[in-house]
Design a protein around this motif. Structure first.
Motif, PDB file in Angstrom:
ATOM      1  N   LEU A   5     -11.477  -9.435 -66.311  1.00 50.06           N
ATOM      2  CA  LEU A   5     -12.169  -8.145 -66.370  1.00 50.06           C
ATOM      3  C   LEU A   5     -12.757  -7.770 -65.012  1.00 50.06           C
ATOM      4  CD1 LEU A   5     -14.008  -8.454 -69.811  1.00 50.06           C
ATOM      5  CD2 LEU A   5     -11.934  -7.157 -69.282  1.00 50.06           C
ATOM      6  N   VAL A   6     -13.212  -8.767 -64.265  1.00 49.64           N
ATOM      7  CA  VAL A   6     -13.766  -8.508 -62.937  1.00 49.64           C
ATOM      8  C   VAL A   6     -12.654  -8.264 -61.921  1.00 49.64           C
ATOM      9  CG1 VAL A   6     -15.139  -9.475 -61.068  1.00 49.64           C
ATOM     10  CG2 VAL A   6     -15.854  -9.825 -63.429  1.00 49.64           C
ATOM     11  N   VAL A   7     -11.611  -9.086 -61.981  1.00 55.61           N
ATOM     12  CA  VAL A   7     -10.538  -8.994 -60.989  1.00 55.61           C
ATOM     13  C   VAL A   7      -9.794  -7.668 -61.101  1.00 55.61           C
ATOM     14  CG1 VAL A   7      -8.303  -9.959 -60.354  1.00 55.61           C
ATOM     15  CG2 VAL A   7     -10.245 -11.469 -60.693  1.00 55.61           C
ATOM     16  N   VAL A   8      -9.568  -7.190 -62.317  1.00 51.82           N
ATOM     17  CA  VAL A   8      -8.879  -5.904 -62.492  1.00 51.82           C
ATOM     18  C   VAL A   8      -9.648  -4.785 -61.798  1.00 51.82           C
ATOM     19  CG1 VAL A   8      -8.266  -4.148 -64.198  1.00 51.82           C
ATOM     20  CG2 VAL A   8      -7.664  -6.539 -64.599  1.00 51.82           C
ATOM     21  N   GLN A   9     -10.969  -4.779 -61.964  1.00 51.76           N
ATOM     22  CA  GLN A   9     -11.793  -3.757 -61.316  1.00 51.76           C
ATOM     23  C   GLN A   9     -11.737  -3.887 -59.795  1.00 51.76           C
ATOM     24  OE1 GLN A   9     -13.187  -1.445 -63.122  1.00 51.76           O
ATOM     25  NE2 GLN A   9     -12.996  -2.328 -65.148  1.00 51.76           N
ATOM     26  N   ILE A  10     -11.727  -5.128 -59.302  1.00 49.26           N
ATOM     27  CA  ILE A  10     -11.684  -5.337 -57.851  1.00 49.26           C
ATOM     28  C   ILE A  10     -10.355  -4.852 -57.277  1.00 49.26           C
ATOM     29  CG2 ILE A  10     -11.631  -7.114 -56.062  1.00 49.26           C
ATOM     30  CD1 ILE A  10     -13.660  -8.683 -57.707  1.00 49.26           C
ATOM     31  N   VAL A  11      -9.256  -5.162 -57.950  1.00 52.18           N
ATOM     32  CA  VAL A  11      -7.943  -4.712 -57.463  1.00 52.18           C
ATOM     33  C   VAL A  11      -7.875  -3.191 -57.421  1.00 52.18           C
ATOM     34  CG1 VAL A  11      -5.479  -4.663 -57.991  1.00 52.18           C
ATOM     35  CG2 VAL A  11      -6.746  -6.791 -58.209  1.00 52.18           C
ATOM     36  N   VAL A  12      -8.343  -2.536 -58.487  1.00 54.74           N
ATOM     37  CA  VAL A  12      -8.329  -1.069 -58.523  1.00 54.74           C
ATOM     38  C   VAL A  12      -9.234  -0.501 -57.438  1.00 54.74           C
ATOM     39  CG1 VAL A  12      -8.901   0.950 -59.921  1.00 54.74           C
ATOM     40  CG2 VAL A  12      -7.718  -0.989 -60.953  1.00 54.74           C
ATOM     41  N   LEU A  13     -10.397  -1.131 -57.211  1.00 58.71           N
ATOM     42  CA  LEU A  13     -11.325  -0.661 -56.189  1.00 58.71           C
ATOM     43  C   LEU A  13     -10.697  -0.709 -54.805  1.00 58.71           C
ATOM     44  CD1 LEU A  13     -14.128   0.130 -55.076  1.00 58.71           C
ATOM     45  CD2 LEU A  13     -14.722  -2.309 -55.139  1.00 58.71           C
ATOM     46  N   PHE A  14     -10.141  -1.858 -54.439  1.00 63.26           N
ATOM     47  CA  PHE A  14      -9.567  -1.990 -53.103  1.00 63.26           C
ATOM     48  C   PHE A  14      -8.302  -1.152 -52.939  1.00 63.26           C
ATOM     49  CE2 PHE A  14     -12.226  -5.836 -52.953  1.00 63.26           C
ATOM     50  CZ  PHE A  14     -12.771  -5.686 -51.686  1.00 63.26           C
ATOM     51  N   ALA A  15      -7.514  -1.025 -54.001  1.00 63.21           N
ATOM     52  CA  ALA A  15      -6.336  -0.162 -53.919  1.00 63.21           C
ATOM     53  C   ALA A  15      -6.745   1.298 -53.725  1.00 63.21           C
ATOM     54  CB  ALA A  15      -5.486  -0.319 -55.180  1.00 63.21           C
ATOM     55  N   SER A  16      -7.777   1.738 -54.429  1.00 60.11           N
ATOM     56  CA  SER A  16      -8.248   3.119 -54.275  1.00 60.11           C
ATOM     57  C   SER A  16      -8.810   3.354 -52.882  1.00 60.11           C
ATOM     58  CB  SER A  16      -9.308   3.422 -55.331  1.00 60.11           C
ATOM     59  OG  SER A  16      -8.800   3.268 -56.635  1.00 60.11           O
ATOM     60  N   LEU A  17      -9.542   2.370 -52.358  1.00 60.86           N
ATOM     61  CA  LEU A  17     -10.062   2.511 -51.000  1.00 60.86           C
ATOM     62  C   LEU A  17      -8.938   2.569 -49.973  1.00 60.86           C
ATOM     63  CD1 LEU A  17     -13.123   0.072 -51.063  1.00 60.86           C
ATOM     64  CD2 LEU A  17     -13.188   2.567 -50.943  1.00 60.86           C
ATOM     65  N   ALA A  18      -7.908   1.739 -50.167  1.00 66.16           N
ATOM     66  CA  ALA A  18      -6.802   1.717 -49.223  1.00 66.16           C
ATOM     67  C   ALA A  18      -5.969   2.990 -49.278  1.00 66.16           C
ATOM     68  CB  ALA A  18      -5.911   0.502 -49.496  1.00 66.16           C
ATOM     69  N   LEU A  19      -5.768   3.528 -50.478  1.00 61.90           N
ATOM     70  CA  LEU A  19      -4.888   4.684 -50.628  1.00 61.90           C
ATOM     71  C   LEU A  19      -5.614   6.015 -50.450  1.00 61.90           C
ATOM     72  CD1 LEU A  19      -2.871   3.484 -53.758  1.00 61.90           C
ATOM     73  CD2 LEU A  19      -2.040   3.617 -51.410  1.00 61.90           C
ATOM     74  N   TYR A  20      -6.859   6.095 -50.945  1.00 62.62           N
ATOM     75  CA  TYR A  20      -7.549   7.383 -50.975  1.00 62.62           C
ATOM     76  C   TYR A  20      -8.921   7.343 -50.313  1.00 62.62           C
ATOM     77  CZ  TYR A  20      -4.187   7.335 -54.802  1.00 62.62           C
ATOM     78  OH  TYR A  20      -3.054   7.155 -55.553  1.00 62.62           O
ATOM     79  N   GLY A  21      -9.253   6.246 -49.649  1.00 66.53           N
ATOM     80  CA  GLY A  21     -10.587   6.123 -49.068  1.00 66.53           C
ATOM     81  C   GLY A  21     -10.850   7.113 -47.954  1.00 66.53           C
TER      82      GLY A  21
END
Length: 286
Positions: free
Chosen positions: A261-277
């Motif tokens: 549950l924690v890792v899924v949120q972390i992956v989405v967070l870093f992917a969003s920062l990388a793609l749309y940050g």
């Protein structure tokens, strides 16, 4: 005669216990990293020697086994969960945007939020709760009953046969599964907005198709593939290293779910920062 209350005592500070926590954390991190390297390295071996096992796991992950097959397995569960998530986006989006008089932008919200945030998170968490938890329990039961040791004695690479096959099966299944999840989320948002709230279908479709970028959908698929690999590795690790009998298996399932549950949120967070940050890739004007 009342007796005097015993004076309260502060808990004793155990310096050795707290000093050992960073060491245990680094040790467990190193074990997980080495397990991940081994599991990914053995994928070619699994493809070559265990293709039938991979096909069996693909069918089991997709449609479920035993009681899970009655309700349609992971496909049905993920479909209904994303259906609910898409409906909630439409309900909250229409109400919130209506407060400032721009409820026509509900289609824009459904196109952006579903692809970039909701669908990957919901799919990853559903995969962890269904397939991942089952893999942890299955591997944990094999570990405490010494079946994994028996495989090693017979000359079978246990990580390749038990872990790498599950990683490959999860990676294959997640692609059509996520495509169905996106369709269900889009359909739920559209029906809720146009049927329940009575918004014009043309208005909704205009803003939805305007802001639904093919590149966002592509990166969303890449993101959810990474999530599936991380989830499968996480659950297989806790199951493969389980100890302490049936109680240890239950604890391993709980720890793996918490970590997923924690890792899924972390992956989405870093992917969003990388793609749309730095560039959100859309311009919204009224």
């Amino acid at each position: 005669m009342a007796t005097a209350a015993a004076p309260s005592r502060l808990p004793r500070f155990d310096a050795a216990k707290w000093a050992s926590k960073p060491g245990r954390f680094l040790d467990s991190t190193g074990k997980i990293a080495w397990f991940t390297i081994q599991a990914l390295r053995e994928t070619s071996h699994a493809l070559r020697y265990y293709p039938k096992e991979i096909v069996r796991l693909i069918a089991e992950i997709g449609m479920g086994a035993g009681a899970m097959a009655v309700v349609g397995g992971t496909v049905a569960i993920v479909g209904f969960v994303t259906l609910s998530a898409g409906s909630l986006i439409a309900i909250q989006g229409f109400a919130s945007l209506g407060n400032i008089g721009v409820e026509a932008f509900t289609g824009f919200l459904a196109a952006m939020v579903n692809v970039r945030l909701t669908a990957p998170v919901v799919t990853g968490q559903s995969l962890a709760a269904t397939v991942g938890a089952g893999a942890t329990a299955e591997l944990g039961a094999m570990r405490i009953s010494e079946e994994i040791d028996a495989l090693e004695v017979m000359g079978i690479k246990s990580i390749s046969y038990l872990v790498s096959t599950r990683i490959l099966a999860g990676t294959v299944v997640i692609i059509p599964l996520y495509a169905m999840s996106l369709i269900m989320a889009f359909l739920a948002a559209q029906l809720t907005t146009t049927v329940l709230y009575g918004q014009s279908s043309g208005t909704y479709a205009h803003y939805f198709h305007t802001f639904l970028r093919p590149s966002d959908v592509f990166w969303s698929f890449i993101e959810v593939i990474i999530i599936s690999m991380v989830v499968m590795i996480n659950h297989c690790y806790f199951g493969y290293t389980a100890s302490g009998g049936p109680v240890g298996v239950g604890e391993a399932v709980g720890k793996s779910m918490r970590a997923s549950l924690v890792v899924v949120q972390i992956v989405v967070l870093f992917a969003s920062l990388a793609l749309y940050g730095t560039n959100p890739n859309f311009n919204l004007t009224v």
